[in-house]
Enzyme design. Structure first.
Site, mmCIF file in Angstrom:
data_model
loop_
_atom_site.group_PDB
_atom_site.id
_atom_site.type_symbol
_atom_site.label_atom_id
_atom_site.label_comp_id
_atom_site.label_asym_id
_atom_site.label_seq_id
_atom_site.Cartn_x
_atom_site.Cartn_y
_atom_site.Cartn_z
ATOM 1 C CG MET A 119 37.383 24.610 56.610
ATOM 2 S SD MET A 119 38.872 25.296 57.311
ATOM 3 C CE MET A 119 38.308 26.891 57.810
ATOM 4 C CG ASN A 121 39.495 53.122 25.903
ATOM 5 O OD1 ASN A 121 39.794 52.830 27.059
ATOM 6 N ND2 ASN A 121 38.400 53.772 25.584
ATOM 7 C CB CYS A 175 40.965 60.979 28.110
ATOM 8 S SG CYS A 175 41.723 60.721 26.498
ATOM 9 C CE1 TYR A 184 43.073 64.977 31.825
ATOM 10 C CE2 TYR A 184 44.883 66.533 32.078
ATOM 11 C CZ TYR A 184 44.016 65.823 31.271
ATOM 12 O OH TYR A 184 44.082 65.951 29.917
ATOM 13 N NE ARG A 234 30.124 27.530 65.892
ATOM 14 C CZ ARG A 234 29.396 27.547 67.022
ATOM 15 N NH1 ARG A 234 29.994 27.567 68.205
ATOM 16 N NH2 ARG A 234 28.068 27.530 66.953
ATOM 17 C CE LYS A 262 33.658 30.355 64.393
ATOM 18 N NZ LYS A 262 32.271 30.824 64.160
ATOM 19 C CG HIS A 279 29.870 51.812 19.418
ATOM 20 N ND1 HIS A 279 28.500 51.872 19.452
ATOM 21 C CD2 HIS A 279 30.305 53.032 19.034
ATOM 22 C CE1 HIS A 279 28.107 53.085 19.070
ATOM 23 N NE2 HIS A 279 29.183 53.801 18.806
ATOM 24 N N GLY A 302 31.153 28.630 55.928
ATOM 25 C CA GLY A 302 30.581 27.364 55.474
ATOM 26 C C GLY A 302 31.561 26.422 54.813
ATOM 27 N NE ARG A 352 29.997 37.135 60.761
ATOM 28 C CZ ARG A 352 29.690 35.986 60.182
ATOM 29 N NH1 ARG A 352 30.620 35.105 59.907
ATOM 30 N NH2 ARG A 352 28.437 35.713 59.880
ATOM 31 C CB SER A 405 45.131 63.359 26.864
ATOM 32 O OG SER A 405 44.116 62.618 27.508
#
Lengths: 893, 893
Positions: free
Chosen positions: A119, A788, A851, A871, A108, A28, A476, A117, A360, A784
């Protein structure tokens, strides 16, 4: 600028007295200092540095000499205010504590990072029984002055003296009751004076000492209170949640109060330099004449628009105060030029003079973020690199799916995992069959399941979206939905599904089949009824932004797509090929699932061969469609991966129906299902293990791919097939299957009288494969990474079962993030890095991609860029996200 | 000795003409050369080198000059034979092809490594229509001569000229039929001569050319045939299976034929320098007077023992030919002294003269291997290191379990996996309840299950052994059985279990409940009836050998033991502590499983707490027993690992019984079981994840361990508890649980007024844990690698489901060995190595062990030694194996 000073000024003419360093004067304070230097009128004031805060924390008292320095600063501020308002700075009329012309101050907090909010703040500082008379006289408004005094006592009593807020509110509401009025501003002067007396008594009684009347004492108390508030519980929690270090401390801003409620030549308002919702380059905001800042947001009076034309009934600032409007507009331009970003500003007009209270960087929607970034490049305000940094990749995701209209009201029934973004409504159904049936009748449905399995895919495709009670971000339901671009809320533990009665419960609430709900897949919300939605777009600024991203990024972006439709969608989003085409999803189509089942159930090799011939025709058609959609781009096709039992029906009734359809004994079918049962299907008879034990299925698939490729080539399509073998753990496995693939290729080429280039490679999705990647690379033309399954095996963690503890792990910080959403770089990522290095060590030109679901997640994409992948491949709707994330990663280098 | 020569001799006086190099002259040739140099009488001969074989393979013809060299060598052999038999070497009476005194030759292959029966041999070479007359005259036995000629034609026709063996057999059996006799030796001379004529016609017709009558041509043909046989299909397959390189080639041995069937002063026999079954140091063998070598093994005549006293009815060689016996005994001594190992020899006595035909290292039983190694040290023949190398560690395993009496006949019903060694008999039962009930009645049972689960443990303990239709070498049944030291045949796919009818089928054969079968867990055999068995022993030589092993090894050997009994057994076998005590096995005991179930089913935290108090008392007693059994040694106790649903009953009926016993609704129980269901329990809510989500169970266990430890200490036991947290994937998990453990310890120490040293460590059994071992080591005082689960996760391979493809993988050579039996060093081993290095990198004094099944497997133990582990832990009965394997690994350094 030295940080040795304990106080800096703003609103001053002399720029050497100011500091722009947020670390020293907070956000500020720095905003005020910026405006000062830009000659924008801000009420004068000063900032006590964060260093003073830290010194105060260490010693528990204000540092030596600070008190006197504060007093000198107040005197300087009095002079500065006089100068700004046309008075004599040597002899200011308004002074802090002056009985006839009291200057009031605000105190402030202001930390480096915004902590809204969290302080404390004290306004109207300097009022007491004497100065209140002066304020009445100057303002000519007794009620205003008395109300200001009341508010000051309440705020000071609460914040500085620790008197419970409630006590004041009770006293005030009692006064309203006595007076028989509903609103505070209906109290008479006398009634207000009584409240003030009562407030003072409350303070004295509960704080054990009277409210200080000496303005200097008031000021020091407020400064201490702001310093103290750095360590209140709220602030500590906020810092922990937002990773803000405790040792930053807060600065304190002491500033002259200005008032927008001093008559009809006064006003107060908030504005954005551009529209924060749409990004439109148009000054945008709201204001009220003769009002205080809090009135604008309190909702008692309806704020007016700032600019003309935004409302037909309400008078705009542009019309009411044209000169002020022009000044504000000019300031807005200056601020944007200076900060090169959209600003969120607060202003007050006091008796015809404009004061800026805050500037800001403004918060904005995803849509606005993109548009502002692109338009600022067009304006020459920022360059393309900066524009690419201005948008969080994940924000793009919101733009590519329908969103809930933010203005619509909604009743949230339950919140699950935000598994696949987008907002949809439909009638609740509990079976895939119902979803399909109603879809044929043109009705929109939401499929609600405890969890989904591959059998549900058609139903998921027929419904608008899917809601599951169990399963994580890569369950799934989640994976398939993202692939389809359909919204999904997964793992919503609060719903209790009862298939028998066709209903689900949320606590005591019952939702029956046919009732309409809305899913917000981006927020994970399950909402009652049909909530209005906004359509998606991939035109204009967002398209421009990702095109710029393409110029910067080095990582290729492919997509995971199993159908020509998905492939076309992904291509529209800029995919440069398919990184993963799962052939098994094709097996579940209604017209072939029974064929697949018969193949699995067949007793003799001849029976199998007959059925495989039929499947060959269908798969070839599938691949021709996909090759056409990806004309000119590579298409990586994974051979059959899931265990065979996934294709067989689970429920007794379905088994009986199947038996009837294909003319076999249900007992036989059950025996086969029993024989195929696995304790841990994830670690079972699947992937290349099927290729080794049932070579004819892989042979059929390879034949379908290559026949389709040659047919497509003859039709003028540029085809680049890449055949991918899943779940490889050893070199020999791949060698064996590769030999069979090359054998089939030889046959097909001979039969069709034409050859074709294609690659043979493998998924790397097991820890062992990463460790022996140098051996496997001998047999592979590409890798590749299937992150997962690699995450599942590296962690020993089943996606489908993790719902019982993974949320607790993330909540308690045992894992920083769900590793199925953001790649675990230390563990799984390190395995990928080992795999890449070993693979390239053995075969330097090895093509390497990824992938898994992580291919569409920005922090993971950055990691894949760093370790040198060629990639990433992600679901179609994540392609733009990945393009931007890849560009940001490249810019990080 | 130069390998430039293409021919070496044996049976000669001149040692410079011989070669001992197996690489050059093969094993058989080297054996002959050794005996020549030791002045032991061998029929003279020569060896054509392996190099000649390779040259022949390259060019497809005999190398230039070899033919002439062979002829010269034959002449030299004629001279050597004359010299050895007291004739004139300048003018030998017996010559190759000589009509009146024909010298006959044998031509045999001889590779570096023994390849029994894989390559070709031709005997009686040199016979033709002329020399046969000479042979008749010299031997005075027309039938012997004619039969030799018949055999020669058959052998030569088959081996050298490629005429199918069957054709000769058919002709011979037709001749027997015509003559009305059953045995070849019942044919008359005339009938034999007719067979010979017919044989010659068969050769001429099927080979397209007549059998060569020129002995030199016969000889060259036989040499070529032996060279060719290196590349016959049998030999190629054998080499691949035994890792013998194709480019070794074979040598060819050409040797003078001697005959043991030239009258009552002739004989032939085989012998061992010590007893190959027991290892007893006593000359041991069999022989026949007036017989050929094949008669000894053909079973037509019963062979006589060589030494006196071995038979009451049969005359021994010692009695029949005392001088020959003494000569043989002396040769036996010389050979043992020379080779410093037990020899397997063949000999022939021709007309009163002893000829040695072969010496090689003798095959022996495990018992004999140990006894011979130990006694040869005592004799000073070999040193301790050599003795330790003479026994394969796995052989010890046989000695520690009852074995089938090798003399007993048996009807093998089916063969499964040799999951846990030992031989047992018992009545077939199909439920653990039956096993328990019958055990109480003192009856021995074999538990037959499709597969076992933790519920079956009591039944397995009550039965003699377990047979399962499914599951691999590390399936539940296999692991638990090995832990108990009980025999198990697992994954026996040939049996079809029908629980309803209480029977199992093997093809059409039905075995009902109550019928007696025998299991041979070392061979994987399921045998009908009660087969006699030999008891185990761990005294005498085997104890001595492993004591010597202890002096050499550096790796510690601990055991996996869950009960005081197992701990005591393991200690008896030399275990130096417990590396893995699985607390959950205790949970399945009959007196507490219902308590455990009630804990899982409890609705409130208070209910749980009450039950945990009961369990605490029981677990504390368990641990006190184990600490007492392991007095002075460390005991590593793993906290609860399996998912909770494993403790709940699966069958409807059991669920109903449980509901009744504990007074709850069966519906509630089923709902809970449903809620706990997991798709992949192996990757589910187990291990430390239970510790995180249900901290009170771990707290109870830690309290039980430490209270037991302090009680034991007070009773004078030296206690070294090590608390192990399973399935850790992240540092934070371990940190969290460790903090809770230390907290409980603090409480217990305060309550009991006494402190105690203990360690807190973790299992490393997930790939991620290996990769981030440096982070995890910050919180751990020890690591114990759980290579079972690490193999499962690294390969993505469930032990319980691998039965469908893993056997195919091993059979087809995709995996060299079952990775659950022998550690996969390239993949899983590399992960362990990474884990050890990272762990020690972060904490140099980290104690590191391994407690998977691989801890008892010799090749894996060698690996663990090489990468510097502190100890391995294996099932009690594998402890001696591990001690020897660790010693061998240390000697490899």
């Amino acid at each position: 600028m030295s940080s040795n000073r304990s106080i800096y000024f703003f609103g001053a003419d002399d720029p050497t007295l100011t500091s722009l360093d947020r670390n020293v004067v907070g956000g500020k304070g720095a905003g005020m200092a910026h405006m000062s230097r830009l000659k924008i009128p801000v009420p004068p004031g000063f900032t006590i540095t964060t260093e003073m805060c830290l010194a105060y924390q260490r010693s528990g008292r204000l540092p030596d000499g600070l008190e006197e320095e504060v007093y000198r600063a107040v005197a300087k501020v009095e002079a500065m205010m006089a100068e700004q308002t046309g008075g004599d700075p040597e002899h200011p009329t308004f002074r802090f504590g002056d009985p006839s012309h009291p200057l009031l101050l605000s105190v402030r907090s202001g930390a480096r990072a915004s902590m809204p909010g969290m302080m404390d703040t004290v306004l109207n500082l300097g009022l007491n029984d004497t100065t209140i008379e002066g304020l009445m006289a100057i303002s000519g408004d007794r009620r205003f002055a008395l109300d200001s005094y009341r508010r000051f006592i309440q705020m000071y009593g609460d914040v500085v003296m620790g008197v419970a807020h409630d006590l004041f509110e009770h006293a005030l509401s009692a006064a309203r009751k006595d007076a028989g009025v509903k609103l505070d501003n209906q109290l008479t002067d006398e009634q207000l004076q009584r409240v003030i007396r009562e407030y003072k008594e409350i303070v004295a009684r509960h704080a054990g000492r009277p409210l200080p009347s000496d303005p200097r004492e008031q000021l020091l108390g407020a400064i201490r209170a702001v310093f103290d508030s750095w360590n209140n519980q709220r602030a500590i929690t906020y810092r922990r949640l937002n990773n803000i270090p405790d040792n930053w401390g807060t600065a304190v801003n002491v500033q002259v109060m200005v008032f927008g409620n001093m008559g009809d030549d006064s006003a107060t308002g908030v504005a954005f330099t551009r529209n924060p919702a749409t990004g439109e380059r148009k000054f945008y905001g709201e204001f009220l004449i003769n009002a205080q800042g809090e009135d604008v947001v309190a909702g008692i009076r309806t704020p007016h628009p700032i600019s003309k034309g935004a409302s037909q009934t309400l008078v705009s600032l542009e019309e009411a105060m044209p000169a002020i409007y022009q000044e504000l507009l000019q300031i807005s331009e200056v601020l944007e030029q200076h900060f090169t970003d959209m600003q969120d500003i607060e202003f007050t007009v006091q008796k015809g003079k404009l004061w800026m209270l805050q500037t800001r960087t403004g918060k904005r929607t995803a849509e606005a973020a993109v548009r502002i970034a692109v338009e600022m490049v067009d304006q020459g305000l920022i360059d393309i690199k900066e524009a690419l940094h201005r948008v969080k990749p994940d924000q793009l995701d919101q733009l590519l799916h329908p969103r809930l209209d933010p203005k619509a009201s909604k009743e949230v029934l339950a919140v699950g995992l935000p598994a696949s973004p987008g907002a949809v409504s439909g009638a609740v159904v509990f079976t895939p069959e119902d979803a399909e049936r109603l879809a044929e009748l043109g009705q929109r449905t939401i499929l609600v399941r405890i969890e989904t399995s591959p059998e549900d895919i058609q139903g998921m495709a027929s419904s608008e979206g899917t809601l599951t009670a169990r399963g994580g971000m890569t369950s799934h339901a989640a994976v398939v939905s993202r692939g389809m671009g359909k919204p999904c809320v997964a793992g919503c533990g609060a719903i209790e599904v009862d298939y028998d009665q066709e209903l689900f419960k949320v606590k005591d609430r019952i939702i029956r089949k046919g009732e309409v709900i809305t899913l917000d897949g981006a927020a994970g919300e399950v909402i009652l009824g049909d909530v209005p939605r906004l359509p998606p777009s991939f035109e204009g600024p967002v398209k421009q932004l990702v095109q710029w991203a393409d110029e910067v990024r080095t990582l290729g972006i492919r997509t995971n797509a199993d159908t020509p439709h998905d492939a076309a969608v992904a291509r529209g989003f800029g995919a440069e090929g398919i990184g993963l085409c799962r052939t098994e999803h094709m097996f579940f189509a209604a017209d072939r699932i029974d064929q697949v089942r018969q193949m699995i159930l067949s007793d003799t090799a001849e029976d199998r061969r007959e059925i495989l011939k039929n499947l060959l025709v269908m798969q070839q058609q599938d691949f021709e469609g996909i090759f056409a959609a990806m004309d000119g781009y590579p298409v990586t096709i994974r051979l059959l991966d899931p265990p065979l039992h996934e294709f067989l029906p689970r429920e007794d009734e379905e088994q009986e129906e199947l038996a009837e359809r294909i003319g076999r004994e249900v007992g036989e079918i059950r025996t086969k299902i029993e024989a195929l049962h696995e304790f841990n299907p994830m670690l079972g008879h699947r992937g290349v293990r099927l290729g080794v034990t049932f070579p004819d299925v892989y042979q059929m698939q390879v034949r379908a791919i290559l026949q389709a490729a040659i047919q497509s080539k003859r039709a003028g399509v540029v085809v680049l097939p890449e055949i991918m073998v899943p779940l490889v753990a050893t070199r020999t496995e791949l060698e064996l299957v590769k030999t069979a693939i090359l054998q089939v290729a030889q046959e097909v080429f001979q039969e069709m009288g034409e050859r074709l280039d294609f690659l043979v490679g493998t998924m790397i999705e097991l820890p062992r494969a990463c460790i022996v990647a140098d051996q496997i690379a001998q047999e592979a033309q590409f890798f590749s990474f299937g992150t997962n399954d690699l995450t599942q095996t590296a962690f020993g963690l089943s996606r489908d079962d993790a719902g019982k503890f993974l949320p607790i792990y993330v909540k308690e910080g045992i894992l920083p993030k769900d590793p199925f959403v953001a790649l675990d770089q230390d563990g799984v990522g390190e395995l990928v890095r080992i795999g890449v290095n070993k693979g390239r060590g053995a075969k330097p030109n090895l093509k390497v991609g990824i992938c898994g679901e992580h291919g569409g997640e920005p922090s993971s994409i950055a990691f894949f860029h760093r370790i040198g992948l060629n990639y990433v491949s992600c679901s179609p709707y994540r392609v733009p996200v990945a393009r931007l994330a890849a560009a940001q990663a490249a810019l990080e280098d």
